[in-house]
Write an enzyme that holds these catalytic residues in place. Structure first.
Site, short mmCIF file in Angstrom:
data_model
loop_
_atom_site.label_atom_id
_atom_site.label_comp_id
_atom_site.label_asym_id
_atom_site.label_seq_id
_atom_site.Cartn_x
_atom_site.Cartn_y
_atom_site.Cartn_z
N HIS A 60 51.13 26.28 27.55
CA HIS A 60 50.39 26.32 28.81
C HIS A 60 48.94 26.78 28.62
CE1 HIS A 60 51.23 26.45 33.29
NE2 HIS A 60 49.96 26.76 33.20
N LEU A 63 42.19 23.39 29.30
CA LEU A 63 41.03 23.14 28.45
C LEU A 63 39.84 22.59 29.25
CD1 LEU A 63 42.66 21.77 25.16
CD2 LEU A 63 42.13 24.12 25.83
N ARG A 64 40.07 22.28 30.51
CA ARG A 64 39.00 21.94 31.47
C ARG A 64 38.24 20.64 31.19
NH1 ARG A 64 41.44 24.98 34.72
NH2 ARG A 64 40.98 27.19 34.79
N ASN A 94 45.36 19.64 35.30
CA ASN A 94 44.50 19.79 36.48
C ASN A 94 43.02 19.72 36.12
OD1 ASN A 94 44.66 22.24 35.17
ND2 ASN A 94 44.49 23.45 37.03
N HIS A 179 55.31 24.99 38.11
CA HIS A 179 54.57 26.18 38.56
C HIS A 179 55.26 26.58 39.85
CE1 HIS A 179 50.58 28.18 39.82
NE2 HIS A 179 51.35 28.28 40.87
N HIS A 232 54.93 30.39 33.46
CA HIS A 232 54.41 31.73 33.81
C HIS A 232 55.21 32.49 34.88
CE1 HIS A 232 52.64 29.30 36.99
NE2 HIS A 232 51.74 28.78 36.19
N ASN A 278 46.90 33.50 39.15
CA ASN A 278 48.00 32.88 39.89
C ASN A 278 49.08 32.43 38.90
OD1 ASN A 278 49.62 31.55 41.68
ND2 ASN A 278 48.24 29.83 42.00
N ASP A 305 48.73 30.56 29.57
CA ASP A 305 48.07 30.16 30.81
C ASP A 305 46.57 30.45 30.72
OD1 ASP A 305 47.56 29.10 33.27
OD2 ASP A 305 48.62 30.63 34.43
#
Lengths: 423, 316
Positions: A60, A63-64, A94, A179, A232, A278, A305
């Site tokens: 998890h 890496l954007r 995401n 999630h 998570h 989160n 995460d």
């Protein structure tokens, strides 16, 4: 290219070599393990006094790239990963655009290959655009390289849609990661709901936002007889539910993050947005339950995460600042300091949590263990090495860590990926 | 206790009982100033006080402004959107720009908890919290205890009921802190969905029965029901709230004769209380407003007027 690691104390899942060993690496594989390997003239690393573990596998990380290259890129994320001892990382979907079609997967894999520092496994979304409305083309994503799917950031809130994804995954054999969070109960709370949130006047995220989805998903997985993975996990009650499900033979696996086994909601007293994450940092009892869950195997593995965020976004007030903590570079040291230091886990158990178990969950047969014939992904660790977490020392492009200023024990000295020294 | 050492006023939690009492004493002497013909003393001449409000406010802002002006300080109002990042600037940027203009105090109101504290950690001017999120509103807490003490002659041993939306109320939190430090018994009362988790750990009693609370109280603090919060559906309806928790003349028949009715304002007449209660003999709502200026003068004076220059902190 070949490489020799000399005098290594090898730590594998559940076993540690009694005497030091030499590890010969040839053609990206572990060629030979023996007490003494002589007559080698190539590059040698002396591992005396160090531990050698299988390269860590992170189920998890964010890496954007594509979309928020100002926060992290595949390249900087890979550097952060190998600095932290991770050689395989699952990149969450995401991004912008969301990883929901083959073209994006291929673009990420191409860039990951160019960077060449670590094994990047793109995780696809479960639903198109992560909107929770219609399933992605799961076969297409599988064939492009997504062995796991997640709508991370959200649950698949529509239970019927999750049911269909799980049923379909019987054919595609993809891991569905959840999630766990009910959006209505979550209410975008800034921290754990409880006495501390009452005193601080911050909007609370109750543990039930997580536990109701854990319970729901266990029921669906049980009904279908299909496996599901929980990302998570943060709450004591979730650990109890998962423990019960496992006892009943329901195919669930689960991970915990280093921040959830180390930090509590008390961090929020300083209004430090770097501790806003989160799911939220929970109470002391929750942290203890997470540790207990790791110890008894209810929680299978440790995942970071890793969630990089731009400084200017984290400098907003607590209600507006984004959720997330960077974790790749501090995971091992937190595990050593908090888990091994407090006798929650032994070194071999830690090797299971960070390498072997995630390799099994992802079904990566060539990784997760130091054994002749397997991939030469290894991490060399100074178990006594102490260091201070400093904002300027992160390889990640971001520095949103609540650990800055803390002294930790356990230092990654080198990371070897595919036989190459990448850190 | 006659020496003031604090640089900022962020939360009453940070103050000792002695410090609270010093503020109340100081406020008492300043109250007289506002009744003079010439309502001004030169205590803060040459000081600059900026009001940086990220949330709309009329009475608190005006009260601070009058307090500063009556102490001869120069004042400046800045109203800003709470999401100033939309313009690319963080709150800290905005505040640092103000600091760069060499001001002495920044009075901050922000819809998110903790903002004044975060600003105080990195700015030189004194930071005064004029309300942050649901967390604290220290000068309101001070003016409330000032008013009670003024009317009752003491705080210790009094029974104070706080009625309304406790969950979202920074006033409730500050009142509880001040009242407990000064020795009052506090009961919070409101719909069960608006009582925050663990509030009894602050040493208060919890009740869902307003009549029972009225009967036992020397002072009743009514909180505003924020109609805008109704989007979150914490209550079935405002109508039902008014029926079960609204204070009317009938309900007051159970009360002690000298029970005080207080409200931080603005009131919702017909919701928290009826017009005849708001305007009735027990109500000290307008005195709270008058006392607010005196308390804020005291706070400004103590923070800015009594300090040695070397007490100024310096942080990054």
């Amino acid at each position: 290219m070949s490489l020799l690691l000399k005098n290594a104390l090898i730590v594998n899942a559940d076993k540690m070599s009694k005497d030091s060993q030499d590890i010969l690496i040839e053609k990206e594989k572990i060629a030979k393990i023996s007490p003494v390997i002589k007559d080698f003239n190539g590059k040698t690393i002396d591992c005396k006094g160090k531990l050698v573990l299988p390269g860590f596998i992170d189920l998890h990380a964010h890496l954007r790239e594509p979309g928020r290259e100002d926060e992290e890129t595949i390249e900087t994320g890979s550097r952060a990963a190998v600095k932290g001892g991770f050689t395989t990382i699952c990149a969450m979907p995401n991004t912008n655009p969301v990883i929901d079609n083959a073209m994006i997967v291929e673009a990420i894999l191409k860039e990951a290959k160019r960077v060449g520092l670590a094994n990047i496994l793109p995780v696809g979304a479960v639903t198109k655009g992560q909107k929770g409305e219609e399933l992605v083309d799961m076969f297409e994503l599988k064939e492009a390289g997504c062995i796991a799917l997640s709508d991370d950031g959200y649950s698949v809130n529509n239970a019927q849609l999750l049911r269909l994804a799980l049923e379909y995954s019987k054919m595609t054999n993809q891991l569905i990661m959840e999630h766990c969070q009910d959006q209505h109960l979550f209410r975008k709370g800034a921290m754990n709901e409880g006495f501390v949130s009452t005193v601080l006047g911050l909007k609370g995220d109750p543990v039930i936002s997580e536990t109701v989805i854990v319970a729901r998903d266990i029921e669906i997985a049980n009904y279908l007889g299909v496996r599901i993975h929980f990302s998570h996990i943060s709450a004591k009650r979730s650990v109890e539910l998962i423990r019960m499900a496992k006892k009943q033979g329901i195919k669930v696996t689960a991970e915990a993050t280093p921040h959830h086994f180390s930090l509590t909601e008390e961090e929020m007293r300083y209004f430090n947005t770097n501790a806003k994450v989160n799911p939220s940092l929970r109470s002391k009892e929750d942290v203890e339950a997470i540790r207990e869950g790791l110890k008894d195997g209810t929680l299978d593995c440790i995942a970071t995460d890793h969630a990089p965020h731009a400084q200017e976004e984290k400098e907003q007030d607590l209600d507006h600042a984004p959720y997330g903590i960077i974790g790749l570079e501090t995971a091992l040291a937190l595990a050593v300091t908090e888990l091994i230091g407090n006798k929650v886990l032994t070194w071999p158990q830690l090797a299971r949590k960070m390498s072997k178990a995630p390799s099994e969950i992802l079904n990566l047969k060539e990784k997760g263990e130091i054994k002749e014939g397997l991939d030469a992904d290894l991490v060399i660790i100074d178990p006594q090495g102490e260091w201070e977490v400093k904002a300027d020392n992160f390889a990640s492009k971001s520095r949103n860590s609540p650990l800055i200023g803390r002294r930790l024990k356990g230092e990654v000295k080198n990371t070897v990926f595919g036989g190459k020294i990448v850190f | 206790m006659n020496k003031w050492t604090k640089h900022d006023l962020l939360d009453l939690e940070d103050l000792s009982k002695d410090e609270l009492e010093l503020i109340l004493e100081t406020a008492k002497s300043f109250r007289e100033v506002s009744s003079r013909d010439v309502k001004k003393v030169p205590a803060l001449r040459g000081k600059t006080v900026v009001m940086l409000f990220f949330e709309p406010s009329t009475r608190t802002r005006i009260s601070f402004e009058l307090a500063a002006k009556r102490l001869s300080a120069d004042t400046l109002n800045i109203a800003s959107s709470s999401s100033s990042l939309s313009k690319g600037e963080t709150i800290l940027d905005t505040a640092k720009n103000i600091e760069a203009m060499n001001v002495d105090a920044i009075i901050v109101r922000h819809p998110s908890s903790g903002v004044p504290k975060v600003l105080a950690e990195s700015l030189n001017p004194s930071i005064i919290n004029a309300g942050d999120g649901c967390r604290a509103h220290p000068t309101q807490g001070l003016l409330d205890v000032f008013t009670i003490k003024d009317k009752k002659g003491k705080i210790e041993g009094l029974n104070v009921g706080i009625v309304g939306d406790i969950l979202h109320s920074r006033v409730a939190r500050c009142d509880i802190t001040a009242l407990k430090k000064l020795g009052a018994n506090v009961t919070v009362c409101g719909p069960s969905t608006l009582i925050p988790i663990g509030i009894e750990n602050l040493g208060v009693k919890v009740s869902y029965d307003v009549d029972e609370v009225i009967e036992a109280s020397d002072c009743l603090m009514l909180l505003r029901i924020q109609k805008e919060r109704q989007e979150d559906k914490f209550l079935p309806s405002i109508r039902e709230y008014a029926k079960k928790f609204g204070i009317n003349k009938e309900r007051l028949k159970r009360a002690k004769k000298d029970m005080l009715i207080m409200h931080p304002g603005p009131t919702n007449r017909g919701v928290e209380l009826t017009a005849e209660v708001a305007d009735g003999d027990s109500s000290v709502i307008l005195e709270q407003v008058t006392n607010g200026i005196a308390v804020r003068m005291a706070v400004l004076y103590l923070l800015l007027g009594t300090k040695e220059p070397e007490q100024k902190k310096k942080k990054g």
